[in-house]
Design an enzyme around this catalytic site. Sequence first.
Site, PDB file in Angstrom:
ATOM      1  N   SER A  19       0.827  -1.209   0.000  1.00  0.00           N
ATOM      2  CA  SER A  19       0.000   0.000   0.000  1.00  0.00           C
ATOM      3  C   SER A  19       0.858   1.254   0.000  1.00  0.00           C
ATOM      4  CB  SER A  19      -0.931   0.006   1.216  1.00  0.00           C
ATOM      5  OG  SER A  19      -1.801  -1.087   1.176  1.00  0.00           O
ATOM      6  N   GLU A  71      -9.445   8.719  -6.739  1.00  0.00           N
ATOM      7  CA  GLU A  71      -8.325   9.064  -7.624  1.00  0.00           C
ATOM      8  C   GLU A  71      -7.344   7.900  -7.732  1.00  0.00           C
ATOM      9  OE1 GLU A  71      -6.361  10.729 -10.394  1.00  0.00           O
ATOM     10  OE2 GLU A  71      -7.895  11.999  -9.484  1.00  0.00           O
TER      11      GLU A  71
END
Length: 125
Positions: A19, A71
Amino acid sequence: MVRKNEGGWRHALVAFVYSWRGLRAAWCHEVAFRQEVIVFVLALPAAWLLGRTSSERALLVAVTLAVLVVELLNSAIEAVCDLVHPEAHPLVARAKDLGSAAVLLSIACAALVWGGVLWLRFVGG
């Protein structure tokens, strides 16, 4: 090596590393993501000052954070499209346009929530 369905702390750590790499990639390669992060950083103290309750503050932060999430998903869609079909193609264009539309709608949602809170704070309540 961590297997895909293996649980535990090691899996959580590996997932966090992936991540973090994704966030770094977005920061390095996506101008829109950088712009939205700047807005998010500015929105944090504004949410604290403008929100009258903890719920209001949390909502202001959450809708702004949601723009970043959308996004990131849009950027992922675009990266996969570019990998699978680098040349211009109507379906690739559609996929990218749909991702962009999702970002636009998340921004509109955030603007509505922020506008509503500002309205209540300064005009209506």
